[in-house]
Motif scaffolding. Structure first.
Motif, PDB file in Angstrom:
ATOM      1  N   GLN A  24      15.067  16.537   3.647  1.00 15.79           N
ATOM      2  CA  GLN A  24      14.000  16.602   2.881  1.00 15.79           C
ATOM      3  C   GLN A  24      13.421  17.719   1.985  1.00 15.79           C
ATOM      4  OE1 GLN A  24      10.706  16.215   6.020  1.00 15.79           O
ATOM      5  NE2 GLN A  24       9.484  14.432   4.327  1.00 15.79           N
ATOM      6  N   SER A  25      14.061  18.510   2.113  1.00 13.58           N
ATOM      7  CA  SER A  25      13.435  19.836   1.045  1.00 13.58           C
ATOM      8  C   SER A  25      14.565  20.331  -0.168  1.00 13.58           C
ATOM      9  CB  SER A  25      13.677  20.984   1.997  1.00 13.58           C
ATOM     10  OG  SER A  25      14.938  21.712   2.110  1.00 13.58           O
ATOM     11  N   VAL A  26      13.706  20.622  -0.647  1.00 14.77           N
ATOM     12  CA  VAL A  26      14.334  20.601  -2.262  1.00 14.77           C
ATOM     13  C   VAL A  26      13.545  21.945  -2.819  1.00 14.77           C
ATOM     14  CG1 VAL A  26      14.552  18.006  -2.817  1.00 14.77           C
ATOM     15  CG2 VAL A  26      11.870  19.564  -3.321  1.00 14.77           C
ATOM     16  N   GLY A  27      14.401  22.639  -3.653  1.00 14.98           N
ATOM     17  CA  GLY A  27      14.317  23.994  -5.102  1.00 14.98           C
ATOM     18  C   GLY A  27      14.286  24.578  -3.597  1.00 14.98           C
ATOM     19  N   LEU A  28      13.187  25.105  -4.334  1.00 16.66           N
ATOM     20  CA  LEU A  28      13.224  27.275  -3.262  1.00 16.66           C
ATOM     21  C   LEU A  28      12.455  26.965  -1.708  1.00 16.66           C
ATOM     22  CD1 LEU A  28      12.149  30.198  -3.015  1.00 16.66           C
ATOM     23  CD2 LEU A  28       9.761  29.942  -4.167  1.00 16.66           C
ATOM     24  N   GLN A  29      11.317  25.721  -1.067  1.00 17.60           N
ATOM     25  CA  GLN A  29      11.301  25.644  -0.160  1.00 17.60           C
ATOM     26  C   GLN A  29      12.897  25.131   0.523  1.00 17.60           C
ATOM     27  OE1 GLN A  29       9.392  21.097   1.012  1.00 17.60           O
ATOM     28  NE2 GLN A  29       7.441  23.039   1.673  1.00 17.60           N
ATOM     29  N   ARG A  30      13.723  24.608   0.030  1.00 21.58           N
ATOM     30  CA  ARG A  30      14.931  24.513   0.314  1.00 21.58           C
ATOM     31  C   ARG A  30      15.700  26.112   1.028  1.00 21.58           C
ATOM     32  NH1 ARG A  30      19.443  19.459  -0.703  1.00 21.58           N
ATOM     33  NH2 ARG A  30      17.973  18.823   0.099  1.00 21.58           N
ATOM     34  N   GLY A  31      15.598  26.689   0.120  1.00 21.08           N
ATOM     35  CA  GLY A  31      16.108  27.555  -0.457  1.00 21.08           C
ATOM     36  C   GLY A  31      15.561  28.893   0.772  1.00 21.08           C
ATOM     37  N   MET A  32      14.015  28.916   0.802  1.00 19.37           N
ATOM     38  CA  MET A  32      13.090  29.026   2.191  1.00 19.37           C
ATOM     39  C   MET A  32      13.981  28.950   3.530  1.00 19.37           C
ATOM     40  SD  MET A  32       9.936  29.729   0.278  1.00 19.37           S
ATOM     41  CE  MET A  32       9.288  30.378   2.626  1.00 19.37           C
ATOM     42  N   LEU A  33      14.363  27.391   4.094  1.00 14.84           N
ATOM     43  CA  LEU A  33      14.203  27.043   5.217  1.00 14.84           C
ATOM     44  C   LEU A  33      16.068  27.833   5.609  1.00 14.84           C
ATOM     45  CD1 LEU A  33      13.891  25.543   7.619  1.00 14.84           C
ATOM     46  CD2 LEU A  33      14.357  23.774   5.992  1.00 14.84           C
ATOM     47  N   VAL A  34      17.091  27.453   4.373  1.00 17.29           N
ATOM     48  CA  VAL A  34      18.111  27.861   4.499  1.00 17.29           C
ATOM     49  C   VAL A  34      18.135  29.067   5.540  1.00 17.29           C
ATOM     50  CG1 VAL A  34      20.719  28.176   3.387  1.00 17.29           C
ATOM     51  CG2 VAL A  34      19.631  25.892   3.477  1.00 17.29           C
ATOM     52  N   ALA A  35      17.830  30.006   4.699  1.00 19.39           N
ATOM     53  CA  ALA A  35      18.165  31.543   4.367  1.00 19.39           C
ATOM     54  C   ALA A  35      17.422  31.484   6.233  1.00 19.39           C
ATOM     55  CB  ALA A  35      17.386  32.322   3.301  1.00 19.39           C
ATOM     56  N   GLY A  36      15.991  30.834   6.155  1.00 20.24           N
ATOM     57  CA  GLY A  36      16.045  31.429   7.812  1.00 20.24           C
ATOM     58  C   GLY A  36      16.279  30.534   8.758  1.00 20.24           C
ATOM     59  N   LEU A  37      17.854  30.068   8.240  1.00 22.65           N
ATOM     60  CA  LEU A  37      18.046  29.020   9.371  1.00 22.65           C
ATOM     61  C   LEU A  37      19.343  30.252   9.248  1.00 22.65           C
ATOM     62  CD1 LEU A  37      17.786  25.430   8.726  1.00 22.65           C
ATOM     63  CD2 LEU A  37      17.017  26.362  10.848  1.00 22.65           C
ATOM     64  N   VAL A  38      20.484  30.753   8.805  1.00 26.14           N
ATOM     65  CA  VAL A  38      21.079  30.925   8.671  1.00 26.14           C
ATOM     66  C   VAL A  38      20.956  33.390   9.356  1.00 26.14           C
ATOM     67  CG1 VAL A  38      22.377  32.861   6.880  1.00 26.14           C
ATOM     68  CG2 VAL A  38      22.018  30.606   6.724  1.00 26.14           C
ATOM     69  N   ILE A  39      19.325  33.454   8.615  1.00 30.02           N
ATOM     70  CA  ILE A  39      18.955  34.692   9.485  1.00 30.02           C
ATOM     71  C   ILE A  39      18.688  34.426  11.585  1.00 30.02           C
ATOM     72  CG2 ILE A  39      17.314  36.498   9.917  1.00 30.02           C
ATOM     73  CD1 ILE A  39      17.406  36.146   6.895  1.00 30.02           C
ATOM     74  N   THR A  40      18.401  33.253  11.928  1.00 26.31           N
ATOM     75  CA  THR A  40      17.784  32.918  13.292  1.00 26.31           C
ATOM     76  C   THR A  40      19.699  32.436  13.856  1.00 26.31           C
ATOM     77  OG1 THR A  40      16.291  31.960  12.651  1.00 26.31           O
ATOM     78  CG2 THR A  40      16.803  31.167  14.553  1.00 26.31           C
ATOM     79  N   GLY A  41      20.024  31.913  12.988  1.00 26.69           N
ATOM     80  CA  GLY A  41      21.390  31.719  13.680  1.00 26.69           C
ATOM     81  C   GLY A  41      22.360  32.570  14.150  1.00 26.69           C
ATOM     82  N   VAL A  42      22.299  33.717  12.921  1.00 28.11           N
ATOM     83  CA  VAL A  42      23.486  34.654  12.764  1.00 28.11           C
ATOM     84  C   VAL A  42      22.715  36.121  14.342  1.00 28.11           C
ATOM     85  CG1 VAL A  42      24.124  37.345  12.250  1.00 28.11           C
ATOM     86  CG2 VAL A  42      24.143  35.795  10.875  1.00 28.11           C
ATOM     87  N   PHE A  43      21.226  35.571  14.482  1.00 26.39           N
ATOM     88  CA  PHE A  43      20.413  36.696  15.782  1.00 26.39           C
ATOM     89  C   PHE A  43      21.111  36.018  16.708  1.00 26.39           C
ATOM     90  CE2 PHE A  43      16.448  36.202  18.078  1.00 26.39           C
ATOM     91  CZ  PHE A  43      16.354  37.591  18.703  1.00 26.39           C
ATOM     92  N   ILE A  44      20.826  34.329  16.855  1.00 25.66           N
ATOM     93  CA  ILE A  44      21.308  34.061  18.499  1.00 25.66           C
ATOM     94  C   ILE A  44      22.685  34.327  17.989  1.00 25.66           C
ATOM     95  CG2 ILE A  44      21.616  31.063  19.134  1.00 25.66           C
ATOM     96  CD1 ILE A  44      18.853  30.553  17.772  1.00 25.66           C
ATOM     97  N   LEU A  45      24.014  33.783  17.524  1.00 26.48           N
ATOM     98  CA  LEU A  45      25.216  33.429  18.581  1.00 26.48           C
ATOM     99  C   LEU A  45      25.225  35.516  18.891  1.00 26.48           C
ATOM    100  CD1 LEU A  45      26.701  32.201  15.045  1.00 26.48           C
ATOM    101  CD2 LEU A  45      26.545  30.695  17.719  1.00 26.48           C
ATOM    102  N   THR A  46      25.080  36.407  17.578  1.00 24.07           N
ATOM    103  CA  THR A  46      24.877  37.369  17.949  1.00 24.07           C
ATOM    104  C   THR A  46      24.283  38.135  19.747  1.00 24.07           C
ATOM    105  OG1 THR A  46      24.357  38.910  15.763  1.00 24.07           O
ATOM    106  CG2 THR A  46      24.075  40.301  17.846  1.00 24.07           C
ATOM    107  N   ALA A  47      23.170  37.615  20.000  1.00 19.07           N
ATOM    108  CA  ALA A  47      22.797  37.347  21.819  1.00 19.07           C
ATOM    109  C   ALA A  47      23.771  36.701  22.162  1.00 19.07           C
ATOM    110  CB  ALA A  47      21.751  36.628  21.975  1.00 19.07           C
TER     111      ALA A  47
END
Length: 360
Positions: A24-47
């Motif tokens: 549903q997201s577009v533009g900068l909004q999608r970029g922020m969501l993707v960046a947050g998901l990537v950082i959070t995913g790396v944190f969860i996988l690291t744990a």
């Protein structure tokens, strides 16, 4: 004869909570969501894979070649150097993610169950019980969060303890801070929903209070919980780091904790030893940033007023999307675009009060 065509139903995976918002997201909004998901995913996988990623244990001080040594510079066998106590910084950062996610999950699960239960009962039944719970939760909510967590940590574990004792002490102290937030949200939604027509109909048909609360009210009052969950997760991490920083955290021999490592590295900063404080602090900042980006993006997408009004395919300057978001729902411009929509409107009459049969 007009033939109505039904649009094929979207696959199930596209309707999953995060996937749906991502599409549903577009533009900068999608970029922020993707960046947050990537950082959070790396944190969860690291744990999850901390035992495989960390070269040493969180309390290990020596290997086969001898002691690690204190305040060793990054490089060689110690990728990020060693602390003043002789611990490997990289291993402490990796193991710290496991402690952080454990405390976050326990604290938020406990606070959700307690806050939702209290808010549901208070908002549905009202009366003196509602007034008492509102006063108590408002008093707790007005109390400084970190100070309340310190008091609860001292009461529960005496300030510092072992692994699970420290984890549960930190989680329960954070839970007490978060319960009023969930209570206020669920209570407000319950008060609104119990006045709806379908709730009144269920009551007239003889449904019990328990059935109405759990079948009709609860399922509609918890729609905003995922947004609060993501935002509170970052607050839980900051509260845990604050407890460890001021000395009310977990023993270093029991678990790795980023706030405790920052506390022990304060004297190193003035001596030019930067690596003992940089990497634990950077881990806290990145995890909080990732979780906050996810929470804020989901909050924007849940509010129709904050969504982007441009369709992904119409990026030309001055173009109008084929489907626009309006307060009443969606407005389809049709095959002819906005021109085709306006072409079907009646012409404007400059003399609306004139006699239609009078000769012009």
């Amino acid at each position: 004869m007009t033939v109505e065509t039904t649009r094929p139903k979207a696959p199930l995976w596209t309707r999953l909570p995060v996937v749906h918002q991502l599409r549903q997201s577009v533009g900068l909004q999608r970029g922020m969501l993707v960046a947050g998901l990537v950082i959070t995913g790396v944190f969860i996988l690291t744990a999850i894979f901390a035992p495989l990623l960390a070269p040493y244990g969180y309390s290990q001080l020596r290997d086969d070649s001898g002691p690690f040594g204190a305040q060793q510079a990054p490089g060689g066998a110690h990728l990020l150097g060693t602390t003043v106590g002789g611990y490997d910084v990289f291993s402490r950062v990796i193991w710290g993610s496991q402690t952080a996610i454990t405390v976050m999950v326990i604290a938020i699960v406990l606070s959700i169950f307690a806050g939702v239960a209290l808010g549901l009962v208070s908002g549905y039944f009202g009366g003196w019980l509602d007034r008492v719970l509102v006063v108590i939760c408002d008093a707790v909510y007005a109390f400084p969060a970190l100070l309340l967590a310190i008091v609860m940590g001292i009461v529960i574990s005496g300030g510092r303890s072992g692994l699970w004792g420290g984890i549960f002490a930190a989680a329960i102290s954070i839970t007490v801070v978060f319960i009023p937030q969930y209570f206020r949200v669920i209570r407000a939604e319950t008060v609104r929903i119990k006045a709806e027509a379908y709730v009144e109909s269920a009551r007239v048909l003889g449904a019990s209070n328990g059935r109405i609360m759990f079948r009709h009210v609860l399922r509609n009052a918890t729609r905003t919980l995922p947004l609060i969950f993501t935002l509170n997760a970052s607050e839980a991490l900051l509260t845990l780091a604050g407890l460890g920083f001021i000395g009310f955290g977990i023993e270093p021999s029991s678990a790795a904790e980023w706030g405790y490592d920052l506390n022990k590295s304060l004297s190193d900063v003035s001596s030019g030893i930067w690596w003992t404080s940089l990497f634990p602090g950077l881990a806290i900042v990145l995890v909080v940033l990732g979780i906050t980006l996810v929470g804020e993006s989901l909050n924007d997408l849940a509010d129709p007023r904050l969504r982007s009004r441009r369709a992904p395919g119409n990026t030309a300057s001055g173009g109008i999307a084929a489907t626009s978001v309006v307060p009443g729902g969606t407005l389809n411009a049709g095959p002819g675009g906005i021109d085709g929509l306006e072409a079907r409107l009646p012409a404007f009459d400059e003399h609306p009060n004139d006699d239609p049969y009078e000769a012009k």
